[in-house]
Write a protein that holds these residues in place. Sequence first.
Motif, mmCIF file in Angstrom:
data_model
loop_
_atom_site.group_PDB
_atom_site.id
_atom_site.type_symbol
_atom_site.label_atom_id
_atom_site.label_comp_id
_atom_site.label_asym_id
_atom_site.label_seq_id
_atom_site.Cartn_x
_atom_site.Cartn_y
_atom_site.Cartn_z
ATOM 1 N N THR A 35 0.831 -1.203 0.000
ATOM 2 C CA THR A 35 0.000 0.000 0.000
ATOM 3 C C THR A 35 0.864 1.250 0.000
ATOM 4 O O THR A 35 2.105 1.169 0.037
ATOM 5 C CB THR A 35 -0.890 0.028 1.248
ATOM 6 N N ASN A 36 0.205 2.407 -0.023
ATOM 7 C CA ASN A 36 0.962 3.657 0.082
ATOM 8 C C ASN A 36 1.675 3.755 1.419
ATOM 9 O O ASN A 36 2.737 4.367 1.515
ATOM 10 C CB ASN A 36 0.046 4.864 -0.162
ATOM 11 N N SER A 37 1.103 3.141 2.459
ATOM 12 C CA SER A 37 1.785 3.121 3.756
ATOM 13 C C SER A 37 3.087 2.321 3.667
ATOM 14 O O SER A 37 4.142 2.771 4.124
ATOM 15 C CB SER A 37 0.856 2.505 4.803
ATOM 16 N N ALA A 38 2.996 1.131 3.026
ATOM 17 C CA ALA A 38 4.199 0.307 2.862
ATOM 18 C C ALA A 38 5.233 1.036 2.018
ATOM 19 O O ALA A 38 6.444 0.953 2.284
ATOM 20 C CB ALA A 38 3.832 -1.030 2.225
ATOM 21 N N LEU A 39 4.771 1.784 1.021
ATOM 22 C CA LEU A 39 5.699 2.543 0.175
ATOM 23 C C LEU A 39 6.473 3.564 1.011
ATOM 24 O O LEU A 39 7.687 3.712 0.869
ATOM 25 C CB LEU A 39 4.921 3.258 -0.936
ATOM 26 N N MET A 40 5.744 4.239 1.928
ATOM 27 C CA MET A 40 6.417 5.243 2.758
ATOM 28 C C MET A 40 7.405 4.598 3.719
ATOM 29 O O MET A 40 8.453 5.172 4.032
ATOM 30 C CB MET A 40 5.365 6.052 3.537
ATOM 31 N N MET A 41 7.044 3.391 4.226
ATOM 32 C CA MET A 41 8.016 2.670 5.066
ATOM 33 C C MET A 41 9.265 2.354 4.259
ATOM 34 O O MET A 41 10.395 2.543 4.725
ATOM 35 C CB MET A 41 7.408 1.360 5.567
ATOM 36 N N LEU A 42 9.047 1.916 3.020
ATOM 37 C CA LEU A 42 10.178 1.591 2.151
ATOM 38 C C LEU A 42 11.028 2.843 1.908
ATOM 39 O O LEU A 42 12.261 2.794 1.985
ATOM 40 C CB LEU A 42 9.665 1.024 0.823
ATOM 41 N N VAL A 43 10.348 3.965 1.651
ATOM 42 C CA VAL A 43 11.083 5.217 1.408
ATOM 43 C C VAL A 43 11.873 5.606 2.655
ATOM 44 O O VAL A 43 13.036 6.023 2.563
ATOM 45 C CB VAL A 43 10.107 6.341 0.994
ATOM 46 N N ALA A 44 11.252 5.458 3.841
ATOM 47 C CA ALA A 44 11.949 5.806 5.087
ATOM 48 C C ALA A 44 13.206 4.961 5.250
ATOM 49 O O ALA A 44 14.283 5.468 5.570
ATOM 50 C CB ALA A 44 11.016 5.620 6.281
ATOM 51 N N VAL A 45 13.069 3.646 5.021
ATOM 52 C CA VAL A 45 14.226 2.753 5.163
ATOM 53 C C VAL A 45 15.282 3.101 4.118
ATOM 54 O O VAL A 45 16.472 3.214 4.436
ATOM 55 C CB VAL A 45 13.774 1.275 5.031
ATOM 56 N N ALA A 46 14.833 3.312 2.879
ATOM 57 C CA ALA A 46 15.784 3.602 1.807
ATOM 58 C C ALA A 46 16.517 4.913 2.075
ATOM 59 O O ALA A 46 17.739 5.002 1.904
ATOM 60 C CB ALA A 46 15.060 3.665 0.462
ATOM 61 N N LEU A 47 15.765 5.923 2.547
ATOM 62 C CA LEU A 47 16.394 7.216 2.850
ATOM 63 C C LEU A 47 17.410 7.076 3.975
ATOM 64 O O LEU A 47 18.496 7.651 3.919
ATOM 65 C CB LEU A 47 15.327 8.235 3.256
ATOM 66 N N THR A 48 17.042 6.321 5.014
ATOM 67 C CA THR A 48 17.962 6.111 6.136
ATOM 68 C C THR A 48 19.250 5.464 5.653
ATOM 69 O O THR A 48 20.351 5.919 5.978
ATOM 70 C CB THR A 48 17.303 5.211 7.198
ATOM 71 N N VAL A 49 19.082 4.399 4.859
ATOM 72 C CA VAL A 49 20.262 3.676 4.386
ATOM 73 C C VAL A 49 21.101 4.574 3.486
ATOM 74 O O VAL A 49 22.331 4.640 3.613
ATOM 75 C CB VAL A 49 19.827 2.390 3.648
ATOM 76 N N PHE A 50 20.434 5.318 2.605
ATOM 77 C CA PHE A 50 21.154 6.219 1.700
ATOM 78 C C PHE A 50 21.919 7.281 2.500
ATOM 79 O O PHE A 50 23.100 7.523 2.281
ATOM 80 C CB PHE A 50 20.161 6.886 0.751
#
Lengths: 255, 191
Positions: A30-45
Amino acid sequence: MIAAGLDPISQFELHKLAEFKIGKYDLSFTNSALMMLVAVALTVFWLFMSTSKRSLVPGRAQSIAEISYEFIASMIRSTAGSDGMKFFPFVYSLFIFILFANMLGMVPFFFTTTSHIIVTFVLAMMVMSVVVLYGVFKHGFGFLKLFVPSGIPMAILPFVTLLEIISFLSRPISLSVRLWANMLAGHILLKLFAGFCIMMVTAFGLFPGVLGAIIPFSLTLALTPLEFLVAFVQAYVFALLTCVYLSDALHPGHH
Amino acid sequence: MFLTLDISLFNLAASAAPKGSGDVLNAEHHESSSAFPPFDPTYFPSQIFWLLVFFIILYFILSKIFLPRIGETLEERSSRIADDLDSAALMQNEAQEAEKAYERALSDARAKAHTVSETTRQAIESEINAELDAADQEAMKQAESAELRIRKIRDAGMENVETIAVDVSQDIIEKMLGKKLTLATIKKAIG
């Protein structure tokens, strides 16, 4: 039609982005899962970019990463003692995840993952499971001392124990509701006041409508930095309370 | 004009996500949206699932890669600082010792210089005395010889005076008396 567009609740609606099912459970992305993914990706980046150089004299980006590290490390040391440092990666992950999720929610049209009670509740339950599992694993039945404070007269001990049990059981609820309600309320307020501006213009036309929109607009302007502060403070409070609860698992009967 | 623009903007925001997922899903979404979305259990399993997936991924990436990396850097820095402080203390000790050695060497040198100058002074003094004595003696010698020569010259002069006197008297007598006396008689007369 206007009401639907300005509905302050619609921003919390979930939408499927990709269908995904396991058994009878609908686990769609969902869009919620997408934002979790973005949060994780941003943190890692962010951490990748800021720690790749590993210089002895840190640059600006590396300093920020190190400050965040020291921030959480000193929080654990001051609340749970230095033996609480074994939970450091867990607390740091919680803090960074909630912080990034909250901050991403401040971007217009982005979904706020932490505005859903189930997300914050799962986070809180993760904390409580770590506390209970570690406490029982480390102290066995000694973990139950958590509910029986020392130095209490026998007469009121059962009452105090009951209170302690209730307070322990309500921890995951208070932990999750605090974060969720703050994020939800903040975003509803922002949307409401921003929506008032639109309503003024649509109802009275551009000229008098803009004048009517001044008050809700300035309120939106004032609320936005407040919401950024809340986004940070709630991540901080969540991490801090996690440390306090972990301290109970490490030293039951110390309070 | 403004009305339609605003509405389309908000519809866009509300329906941005499900655009690609089809009409069936949209219908489903409208059904479930009657409930307050944060309490709508339709997506609870999905949210729990993806939260756990992403949080566990984040936890492992952070605890295996990034946090040890930052921790190592911090530790390296603090140990480096401690090392530097240690070596600084060591160097300070060395510097203090060097200063002491320098002061010792300086006072030694001063003492040595003092004795050297003293002996040199004495040596020079004695040399000067010796040379003064030598010069005195030389001067005395020269004075004596000069005196001797003076006396000799005076004696010679005196002798010359006698002969001159005799010659002169002989001439005078000859002129006055018109006769020549012998030298011997004149000498006798003068002597």
